[in-house]
Design an enzyme around this catalytic site. Sequence first.
Site, PDB file in Angstrom:
ATOM      1  N   GLU B  63      -1.446   7.907   2.454  1.00  0.00           N
ATOM      2  CA  GLU B  63      -2.230   6.707   2.137  1.00  0.00           C
ATOM      3  C   GLU B  63      -3.713   6.922   2.342  1.00  0.00           C
ATOM      4  O   GLU B  63      -4.535   6.381   1.585  1.00  0.00           O
ATOM      5  CB  GLU B  63      -1.744   5.524   2.969  1.00  0.00           C
ATOM      6  CG  GLU B  63      -0.373   4.992   2.549  1.00  0.00           C
ATOM      7  CD  GLU B  63       0.789   5.897   2.897  1.00  0.00           C
ATOM      8  OE1 GLU B  63       0.579   6.842   3.704  1.00  0.00           O
ATOM      9  OE2 GLU B  63       1.903   5.695   2.391  1.00  0.00           O
ATOM     10  N   HIS B 132       8.582  -3.088   7.069  1.00  0.00           N
ATOM     11  CA  HIS B 132       8.740  -3.504   5.674  1.00  0.00           C
ATOM     12  C   HIS B 132       8.573  -5.013   5.488  1.00  0.00           C
ATOM     13  O   HIS B 132       8.908  -5.536   4.438  1.00  0.00           O
ATOM     14  CB  HIS B 132      10.125  -3.108   5.143  1.00  0.00           C
ATOM     15  CG  HIS B 132      10.322  -1.636   4.964  1.00  0.00           C
ATOM     16  ND1 HIS B 132      10.523  -0.786   6.006  1.00  0.00           N
ATOM     17  CD2 HIS B 132      10.338  -0.875   3.853  1.00  0.00           C
ATOM     18  CE1 HIS B 132      10.675   0.451   5.553  1.00  0.00           C
ATOM     19  NE2 HIS B 132      10.562   0.425   4.245  1.00  0.00           N
TER      20      HIS B 132
HETATM   21  C1  LIG Z   1       3.234   6.112   5.666  1.00  0.00           C
HETATM   22  C2  LIG Z   1       4.380   5.792   4.775  1.00  0.00           C
HETATM   23  N1  LIG Z   1       4.177   5.691   3.453  1.00  0.00           N
HETATM   24  C3  LIG Z   1       5.195   5.377   2.634  1.00  0.00           C
HETATM   25  C4  LIG Z   1       6.445   5.173   3.128  1.00  0.00           C
HETATM   26  C5  LIG Z   1       7.589   4.803   2.188  1.00  0.00           C
HETATM   27  N2  LIG Z   1       8.524   5.919   2.095  1.00  0.00           N
HETATM   28  C6  LIG Z   1       9.624   5.955   2.871  1.00  0.00           C
HETATM   29  S1  LIG Z   1      10.448   7.373   2.711  1.00  0.00           S
HETATM   30  C7  LIG Z   1       9.371   7.983   1.558  1.00  0.00           C
HETATM   31  C8  LIG Z   1       9.575   9.363   1.002  1.00  0.00           C
HETATM   32  C9  LIG Z   1       9.626  10.396   2.080  1.00  0.00           C
HETATM   33  O1  LIG Z   1       9.928  11.654   1.561  1.00  0.00           O
HETATM   34  P1  LIG Z   1      10.084  12.919   2.492  1.00  0.00           P
HETATM   35  O2  LIG Z   1       8.980  12.978   3.497  1.00  0.00           O
HETATM   36  O3  LIG Z   1      10.251  14.093   1.610  1.00  0.00           O
HETATM   37  O4  LIG Z   1      11.425  12.653   3.314  1.00  0.00           O
HETATM   38  P2  LIG Z   1      12.893  12.333   2.795  1.00  0.00           P
HETATM   39  O5  LIG Z   1      13.037  10.838   2.752  1.00  0.00           O
HETATM   40  O6  LIG Z   1      13.073  12.964   1.457  1.00  0.00           O
HETATM   41  O7  LIG Z   1      13.819  12.895   3.821  1.00  0.00           O
HETATM   42  C10 LIG Z   1       8.374   7.045   1.316  1.00  0.00           C
HETATM   43  C11 LIG Z   1       7.291   7.216   0.348  1.00  0.00           C
HETATM   44  C12 LIG Z   1       6.623   5.289   4.520  1.00  0.00           C
HETATM   45  N3  LIG Z   1       7.806   5.100   5.095  1.00  0.00           N
HETATM   46  N4  LIG Z   1       5.587   5.603   5.313  1.00  0.00           N
END
Ligand SMILES: Cc1ncc(C[n+]2csc(CCOP(=O)(O)OP(=O)(O)O)c2C)c(N)n1
Lengths: 401, 330
Positions: B63, B132
């Site tokens: 972000e 959320h």
């Molecule tokens: C700071 C932040 N931005 C956005 C989100 C929303 N979000 C939750 S999981 C995710 C994707 C995460 O991907 P990754 O780090 O590859 O982990 P995975 O879920 O694939 O294990 C996003 C964008 C969040 N939880 N925290």
Amino acid sequence: MPSEQWTHPEPGDGPAAVAAQPSPEQVIAGLRATSEGGAELTQLLTPEGQRVPSERFDRYVEDVDDETLKNLYRDMVLVRRADREANAMQRQGQLGIWVPLLGQEAAQVGSGRALQPRDMAFPSYREHGVAYTRGVDMRELIGIFRCTDHSGWDYQAHRFHPYTIVIGNQVLNAAGYAMGQKFEGKVGDEGGEATICYFGDGATSQGDVHEGFVWAAVYDAPLVFFCQNNQWAISEPTERQSRLPLYQRARGYGFPGIRVDGNDVLACLAVTRWALEECRHGNGPVLIEAFTYRMDAHTTTDDPTRYRLSDELEEWKLKDPIERVRAFLARGGHADQAFFDSVQAEADKFAAELRDYTFNMPEPPPDRVFSQVYAEPSPVLEAQREEYLSYLDGFAAAGEH
Amino acid sequence: MTDLQKLTIGKALNLGLRRAMEEDPKVLIMGEDVGKLGGVFRITDGLQKDFGEQRVLDTPLAESGIIGTAVGLAVRGFRPVCEIQFEGFIFPGFDQISSQLAKLHYRTQGKVKMPVVIRVPFGGGIGAVEHHSESPESLFSHIAGLKVVSISNAVDAYWGIQEAIRSDDPILFFEPKKLYHSGALKMEVDTSTAPSRVFASQVVREGTNATVVAYGPSVKVALDAATAAEAEGKSLEVIDLRTLSPLDLGPVFESVRKTGRLIAVSEAPSESSLTSEIAARVQQECFYSLESPVLRVTGFDTPYPPAKLEEHYLPDLDRVLHAVDRSLAW
Ligand SMILES: Cc1ncc(C[n+]2csc(CCOP(=O)(O)OP(=O)(O)O)c2C)c(N)n1
């Protein structure tokens, strides 16, 4: 290495004849190396269940006899079964959301089983398999997803930090914890302590993760960064986060990075044991990239058909982390059908208990809204609490609730 | 020719974004999952397909990066519209928002314009896990140089997003996520007319006994309470703030001078919040018209609770009516 295809030309290499920019296909091929994970992937057990010798890592799994391997198999089957049960319970409206780990069992069980009880683990939100290896009862974490609780276990007893939902936050927290281990003189020999921190491929773009790398490096913190590269951050593929295979980033921070087959439980165990040993001896942090795949949706609210091809899923199914151990055990005569059946029966029972528990979970009382906001009581909040509870009593008196 | 469409808030935002992108090639959309997936709430659905990957950017997952690069793009003449997935994830970008986005115009004495919009789905009631369901808008209202707005219906969503994008000031655009896809809230939007202005407080229901001021998701609660109060013979005036910073309190003062009573409703915790500011300014401006103290119906001063408890945390119709009764009983 595919990555070398797009390093910028050295001065004097002549005009841009050498393509400095990779084609999109090269980027995808280099980063994902879909079938093998690239030449530097550490693997001890192939998808077909063949044991591959490794000069470097065999010694870390010397003690893994038939019994231990069967236990690892059992761990993975139980964890997957619980995961599928929770997924189903979400579909039935019993859970608000579920975050599936399908396909990541080996990365989690392998790394989790490499830890000693004295080590500390900082998870993100998908680490149900690691939780299990830390002795957290699956029932202790289900409340988070039923939305009755924010965190259900005793983190000190299990040495397993609360789940962290904000991407990357926990990496700095883990770095701080590991610095504490170092400052208290808990590193230096075999008996030393270490910390492991879990995050995804998407998380590697966050400033917190970058800062965590810097902190751990300059303070030689005993911290294993365990990145589960499951190829996707919701709809965004790894190449949307990096132009370089992730494990190679470690070098820029001054510590080793290694890519392990995240669907190979034995390799994950070996590599994590090695990394923890580095930490215990005071050699500073290590980055492990476990190359794996999220075989289900990101969460139960996600729709992967919008962004991912089903071919990809089919290809990864052939590399299933549980099937390869099963193939090894069966082919070598290390386990018979009765063993597999008994594990399945145990897993079904495990899931049934989880289901029972979930269905019968009590609703938290309204008072819980106000509880434990501060360590020291706050008169203002206490007044709010009393006012709200007497407001509720008003309804009870009127017979409305 | 009029083009009347019955739209949800989500669809109205989608069409508003589309129209802004058609009208100005410098408008960019950037954020996590906004492209192929169309955003986790599908607000940007189909835009990447039609405008391409250079105008609808699936960004790396960071972000601070999204907002910081939007600042740079704005310096270069673009008009970025950033999507933050959920309000709880805006904080890695807080530094860029407060240190750069909000202050560059002032620091350069107007030489640098910051036409950046940050769309933030906010508020609770969706049964989600931590981070959320929060309402952090007051934190941003405290930052000078930033405009903070919120919409509560489809007409305002359609025009509001366009107004925000056209503005040369940085705008935090709070969207009530719970209401995005509510079929019951569908409204007729005439998309064929010239742009209409949204960001000023608006009386959305007239009344005489007390005034209820709200914004975002709480406007619906306030309106429902007004309907229920009417059945009990009480007449409530409801005001949708729409613009949270700088606050447009003119219509609120006017209304309080008429009704003599004010109830401010918001999902955010009450301490040091927008509702505190409203209460302070109203008592200052309308002291002699007030028949009772300004009352607030808000979230509690606790972290957002586990969602099984959110019905207790969130201001609902009953809590608003209870406050109305207390106000009238004074
Ligand atoms: C700071 C932040 N931005 C956005 C989100 C929303 N979000 C939750 S999981 C995710 C994707 C995460 O991907 P990754 O780090 O590859 O982990 P995975 O879920 O694939 O294990 C996003 C964008 C969040 N939880 N925290």
